[in-house]
Structure formats: C-alpha cells, structure tokens
Design a protein around this motif. Structure first.
Motif, PDB file in Angstrom:
ATOM      1  N   ASP A  61       0.851  -1.199   0.000  1.00 11.21           N
ATOM      2  CA  ASP A  61       0.000   0.000   0.000  1.00 11.21           C
ATOM      3  C   ASP A  61       0.891   1.256   0.000  1.00 11.21           C
ATOM      4  O   ASP A  61       1.668   1.456   0.938  1.00 11.21           O
ATOM      5  CB  ASP A  61      -0.880   0.043   1.252  1.00 11.21           C
ATOM      6  CG  ASP A  61      -1.758  -1.196   1.421  1.00 11.21           C
ATOM      7  OD1 ASP A  61      -1.369  -2.281   0.953  1.00 11.21           O
ATOM      8  OD2 ASP A  61      -2.834  -1.069   2.044  1.00 11.21           O
ATOM      9  N   ARG A 106      -3.877   9.568   3.132  1.00 11.36           N
ATOM     10  CA  ARG A 106      -2.846   9.581   4.185  1.00 11.36           C
ATOM     11  C   ARG A 106      -1.570  10.290   3.786  1.00 11.36           C
ATOM     12  O   ARG A 106      -1.111  11.174   4.478  1.00 11.36           O
ATOM     13  CB  ARG A 106      -2.490   8.159   4.658  1.00 11.36           C
ATOM     14  CG  ARG A 106      -3.675   7.446   5.270  1.00 11.36           C
ATOM     15  CD  ARG A 106      -3.264   6.101   5.860  1.00 11.36           C
ATOM     16  NE  ARG A 106      -4.452   5.383   6.272  1.00 11.36           N
ATOM     17  CZ  ARG A 106      -4.651   4.086   6.106  1.00 11.36           C
ATOM     18  NH1 ARG A 106      -3.714   3.332   5.557  1.00 11.36           N
ATOM     19  NH2 ARG A 106      -5.779   3.533   6.488  1.00 11.36           N
ATOM     20  N   HIS A 142      -3.238  -4.215   2.726  1.00 10.01           N
ATOM     21  CA  HIS A 142      -4.454  -3.954   3.500  1.00 10.01           C
ATOM     22  C   HIS A 142      -4.292  -4.047   5.011  1.00 10.01           C
ATOM     23  O   HIS A 142      -4.844  -3.221   5.726  1.00 10.01           O
ATOM     24  CB  HIS A 142      -5.570  -4.915   3.054  1.00 10.01           C
ATOM     25  CG  HIS A 142      -6.933  -4.608   3.628  1.00 10.01           C
ATOM     26  ND1 HIS A 142      -7.563  -3.404   3.404  1.00 10.01           N
ATOM     27  CD2 HIS A 142      -7.779  -5.345   4.405  1.00 10.01           C
ATOM     28  CE1 HIS A 142      -8.749  -3.420   4.016  1.00 10.01           C
ATOM     29  NE2 HIS A 142      -8.898  -4.578   4.630  1.00 10.01           N
ATOM     30  N   ASP A 169      -4.444   0.584  -2.945  1.00 12.39           N
ATOM     31  CA  ASP A 169      -4.413   1.644  -1.931  1.00 12.39           C
ATOM     32  C   ASP A 169      -3.309   2.653  -2.268  1.00 12.39           C
ATOM     33  O   ASP A 169      -2.317   2.787  -1.556  1.00 12.39           O
ATOM     34  CB  ASP A 169      -4.258   1.091  -0.504  1.00 12.39           C
ATOM     35  CG  ASP A 169      -5.592   0.716   0.124  1.00 12.39           C
ATOM     36  OD1 ASP A 169      -6.603   0.698  -0.608  1.00 12.39           O
ATOM     37  OD2 ASP A 169      -5.629   0.452   1.341  1.00 12.39           O
ATOM     38  N   HIS A 224      -0.354   4.615  -0.426  1.00  8.77           N
ATOM     39  CA  HIS A 224      -1.078   5.658   0.315  1.00  8.77           C
ATOM     40  C   HIS A 224      -0.467   7.046   0.144  1.00  8.77           C
ATOM     41  O   HIS A 224      -0.164   7.742   1.121  1.00  8.77           O
ATOM     42  CB  HIS A 224      -1.169   5.293   1.799  1.00  8.77           C
ATOM     43  CG  HIS A 224      -2.238   4.275   2.099  1.00  8.77           C
ATOM     44  ND1 HIS A 224      -3.558   4.466   1.786  1.00  8.77           N
ATOM     45  CD2 HIS A 224      -2.170   3.036   2.660  1.00  8.77           C
ATOM     46  CE1 HIS A 224      -4.260   3.408   2.145  1.00  8.77           C
ATOM     47  NE2 HIS A 224      -3.442   2.512   2.668  1.00  8.77           N
ATOM     48  N   ASP A 234       2.021  -4.883   3.073  1.00  8.70           N
ATOM     49  CA  ASP A 234       1.689  -3.564   3.606  1.00  8.70           C
ATOM     50  C   ASP A 234       2.495  -3.345   4.881  1.00  8.70           C
ATOM     51  O   ASP A 234       2.207  -3.968   5.908  1.00  8.70           O
ATOM     52  CB  ASP A 234       0.190  -3.474   3.893  1.00  8.70           C
ATOM     53  CG  ASP A 234      -0.197  -2.143   4.524  1.00  8.70           C
ATOM     54  OD1 ASP A 234       0.626  -1.199   4.470  1.00  8.70           O
ATOM     55  OD2 ASP A 234      -1.315  -2.037   5.061  1.00  8.70           O
ATOM     56  N   HIS A 247      -9.344   1.687  -0.693  1.00 14.67           N
ATOM     57  CA  HIS A 247      -9.282   3.155  -0.785  1.00 14.67           C
ATOM     58  C   HIS A 247      -9.466   3.631  -2.228  1.00 14.67           C
ATOM     59  O   HIS A 247     -10.081   4.670  -2.464  1.00 14.67           O
ATOM     60  CB  HIS A 247      -7.948   3.666  -0.237  1.00 14.67           C
ATOM     61  CG  HIS A 247      -7.883   3.669   1.257  1.00 14.67           C
ATOM     62  ND1 HIS A 247      -8.016   4.809   2.012  1.00 14.67           N
ATOM     63  CD2 HIS A 247      -7.723   2.656   2.142  1.00 14.67           C
ATOM     64  CE1 HIS A 247      -7.929   4.507   3.308  1.00 14.67           C
ATOM     65  NE2 HIS A 247      -7.742   3.196   3.414  1.00 14.67           N
ATOM     66  N   HIS A 303      -5.599  -7.169  -3.101  1.00 13.18           N
ATOM     67  CA  HIS A 303      -5.452  -6.192  -2.022  1.00 13.18           C
ATOM     68  C   HIS A 303      -5.580  -6.828  -0.636  1.00 13.18           C
ATOM     69  O   HIS A 303      -4.764  -6.563   0.246  1.00 13.18           O
ATOM     70  CB  HIS A 303      -6.463  -5.054  -2.160  1.00 13.18           C
ATOM     71  CG  HIS A 303      -6.231  -3.995  -1.132  1.00 13.18           C
ATOM     72  ND1 HIS A 303      -5.052  -3.276  -1.064  1.00 13.18           N
ATOM     73  CD2 HIS A 303      -6.983  -3.572  -0.079  1.00 13.18           C
ATOM     74  CE1 HIS A 303      -5.101  -2.458  -0.036  1.00 13.18           C
ATOM     75  NE2 HIS A 303      -6.253  -2.616   0.582  1.00 13.18           N
TER      76      HIS A 303
HETATM   77 MN   LIG Z   1      -4.222   0.306   2.937  1.00 13.12          MN
END
Ligand SMILES: [Mn+2]
Length: 219
Positions: free
Chosen positions: A13, A43, A170, A39, A15, A184, A66, A123
């Motif tokens: 991820d 953030r 995730h 994702d 982000h 992640d 997301h 994910h």
């Molecule tokens: Mn995430």
C-alpha cells in the motif's frame, strides 16, 4: 526453487507516499516487474504523483478499498469521506479535466486480482470462490451488535488455496508463510515494501520523515 517462478516485485500500500515509491522503484533489481496491491491514495502527501507514476508507466496493479472508494466518490456516489479521502479528492479535483478523465478510465479498468503461476496478487484476500468484495476488504465477521471484525485468514487453513501463495496488502501485519505474504508495511508513516517473489526477499524503503517528539514533551 521453482525455476518457472515469475520475477515480480510486489509493492505494498503506497497511500500517497510518492517519495518512498520513487526511491523504492529506483532500487528494484533489474529484471523485476513491479506489481501493486492497491491503496494508492489517502494519508500520504502526494496521491496525484503516485497515480501519475502508476498510469504513465502502465504498471500492473490491483484495486484497493481506498481506490474503490475514491472511484465511487468521483462518480458521484455517496461515500463516507474519512481516512484522508477529503484531501485526496481536493487534490484530484484541482487537476485538469483530461487528467481526471484518464484517472477514471484507469480506475474503471483496475482488476481486483492478478494471477501468476503459484501466486495471486490481491489487495486483501483471494480464493477461487470468494465474493469479489473480499478481494478489497478480506473476509469479515459481523457480531450480533453489527460490529465488524477482520478475519485473520492467513492463520485459518480453510481460507488457504492449495498451491497458491496470496500476496496482499491492507492489513499492515507481519505475515510471511507459504500460503500468505503481507506487503503492507504501513507507508507513509511506516516503510514501503517490495516482495521479490522468486527469492522471497523484501526490499524496504523507510518513511521519508520520522516525527520526533518535541523536546520536553511527554512520550
Ligand atoms: Mn491500505
């Protein structure tokens, strides 16, 4: 080792952490194809640059929860705007109309799973028979009060698929088993990781900034 194993670098991820992403991509050893577990937004400081990197390089990727929520919001569907989505939407809406159209096409075409010999990239969770919703959210359990719990499926053999290692994001949990690998590592506050599927090694890119407590503040 399986000689036919694909040389993938499965990246966790992102982000919005464009700095970590470009640094990690620059360090990928030759011959690896980057594959993303989704994702991309919320953030971190620069979701637009992250999306640009994915789209311009035609990197293969799956959709995260997301990204799905962003897509539904951009289509005008009602979504709960939290978890950094408001800032993401503000940045995306300040881009040009052609840029936003290209993003919508890209989001519409994002698959929820990519299958390779012996490996599923997704994910949150994949099995041959699970509902597609679980690709994005993983299997969940609702108690009598309606509270939702995430099932730690990598610890439950009934959720595993023989002969397949599921590589996923995730959860921001340390998971490395023959059945399941979580990539992640919690970017942007934590590291961004790439899992090299042939050697089963991780490449780690540390967070760009480590927030230190103010002098004299309580820890
Ligand atoms: Mn995430």
């Amino acid at each position: 080792m399986n000689v036919s194993a694909p040389k993938l670098a499965v990246i966790g991820d992102v982000h919005g952490s464009a700095g970590q992403l470009s640094a990690l991509l620059a360090r990928l050893p030759a011959g690896y194809e980057p594959i993303f577990v989704g994702d991309f937004v919320d953030r971190g400081p620069d979701p637009v640059a992250v999306l640009d990197t994915l789209i311009a390089n035609r990197f293969r990727a799956v959709k995260g929860n997301h990204d799905d929520k962003l897509f539904r919001a951009l289509k005008g569907n009602p979504v709960q705007v939290g978890g950094g989505l408001a800032a993401t939407l503000e940045r995306i809406r300040s881009q040009s109309a052609p840029w936003r159209e290209r993003l919508m096409v890209w989001l519409a075409e994002l698959p929820t799973v990519l299958l390779f010999p012996g490996i599923a990239v997704v994910h949150a969770y994949w099995s041959p028979t699970c509902p597609p919703d679980e690709h994005l959210w993983g299997p969940r359990f609702h108690d009598k009060q309606g509270k939702i719990y995430r099932i730690r499926w990598w610890s439950v053999p009934e959720y595993w698929t023989p002969g397949i290692q599921v590589v996923f994001g995730h959860y921001h949990m340390p998971v490395v088993t023959p059945q399941a690998v979580c990539v992640d590592f919690g970017a942007p506050e934590g590291p961004l990781a790439a899992y090299l599927t042939d050697t089963q090694a991780f490449l780690i890119e540390l967070p760009r900034q480590v927030a230190l407590p103010e002098p004299g503040s309580a820890l």
